[in-house]
Write an enzyme that holds these catalytic residues in place. Structure first.
Site: not given
Ligand code: SAM
Length: 279
Positions: A106, A138, A155-157, A162
């Site tokens: 993270e 990552g 499991d990203s935004t 970023p």
């Protein structure tokens, strides 16, 4: 007077909900983190004003990001999560009894620190000796990995800031390299209803097809995410998610689910026609 938050899904639409109390707000190096208390969804986390998770329905996203891939793999032992700082995905991965190690990378340590205060049921997973938390980008981490993981979950935004690079071909190729010969990759892939995101979904799909013999997009109904329908893309070197006995594995692994189940494992891959036409 009531206080309302609008989670914008496009410049022209959004989800509006009542906020009873602002519990926390701080700007990290990467984003503004807010926790609010709501009557309908319990505690809600917002990153840069965008809804990330709610106590009421986090289970849908986290179960659906994790279980289809882990059930498709006959023996997932070593799993990598990119992003996922709230630890909801980590929580679900650790339910699979054969998992021996989960590395979570993270970028923003503050997301996990704040989640420990406000979402302790999710972050309890960090105490599991199988969990290793790394706070780093990552994208850079994956460049160093080769034939290491059985499953990688992204499991990203949303694809800005970023997280933008987590939807690019170079990153997907690094994921492929970091997987073992029978590895599986799954990434959250936004809402197929949002026109500005459709090209991202399509490009990720094309890039995955260049890299993996099996590419299987699927959806889940998530009431608080953009337009209520969310997309994931699973890519596999060997195992076809529709050729496994999900029922047998689901019961053998004693998963504790509120959304995912064995019939849904297969059903989720049946795409509505307008989504199918994106591909
Ligand atoms: N469930 C969420 C959603 O789709 O709305 C995702 C939540 S999770 C909190 C997303 C995490 O990805 C964030 O904590 C963010 O800091 C992290 N992230 C974004 N870009 C990253 C990168 N390049 N490397 C690692 N983590 C990243």
């Amino acid at each position: 007077m009531q206080n309302w938050h609008i989670d914008y899904h496009s410049p022209h639409r959004g989800l509006t909900f009542e906020v009873q109390e602002l519990l926390y707000t701080e700007r990290s190096m990467y984003q503004e983190i807010k926790i609010v208390q709501t009557p309908e969804f319990g505690k809600v986390m917002l990153l840069d004003g965008v809804l990330m998770l709610t106590e009421a329905d986090e289970f849908v996203y986290h179960e659906m990001l994790c279980h289809p891939s882990l059930i498709t793999h006959p023996n997932p032992q070593k799993v990598l999560i990119i992003g996922g700082g709230d630890c909801g995905t980590l929580n679900r991965v650790l339910e699979h009894p054969g998992v021996q190690q989960v590395v979570q990378v993270e970028i923003d340590e503050m997301v996990t620190r704040v989640s420990k205060l406000y979402f302790p049921a999710l972050t309890a997973a960090t105490k599991d000796p199988r969990a290793e938390l790394i706070f780093a980008d990552g994208i850079a981490y994956l460049k160093q990995q080769e034939s290491t993981f059985d499953v990688i979950l992204v499991d990203s935004t949303d694809p800005v800031g970023p997280a933008e690079g987590l939807f690019r071909q170079e990153f997907l190729a690094d994921c492929h390299k970091a997987l073992k010969d029978d590895g599986i990759l799954c990434l959250q892939c936004e809402s197929p209803w949002i026109a500005s995101l459709q090209p991202v979904i399509q490009q990720v799909n094309r890039d995955l097809h260049q890299l993996f013999p099996i590419v299987a997009p699927y959806t889940a109904a998530i009431q608080t995410y953009q337009a209520g329908l969310w997309m994931f893309q699973l890519a596999s070197k060997q195992y076809n998610p529709l050729a496994v006995d999900a029922k047998e594995r689901f019961y053998a692994r004693k998963l504790n689910c509120k959304y995912y189940n064995a019939p849904l494992h297969n059903a989720a891959f049946a795409l509505p026609q307008f989504v199918l036409e994106l591909f």
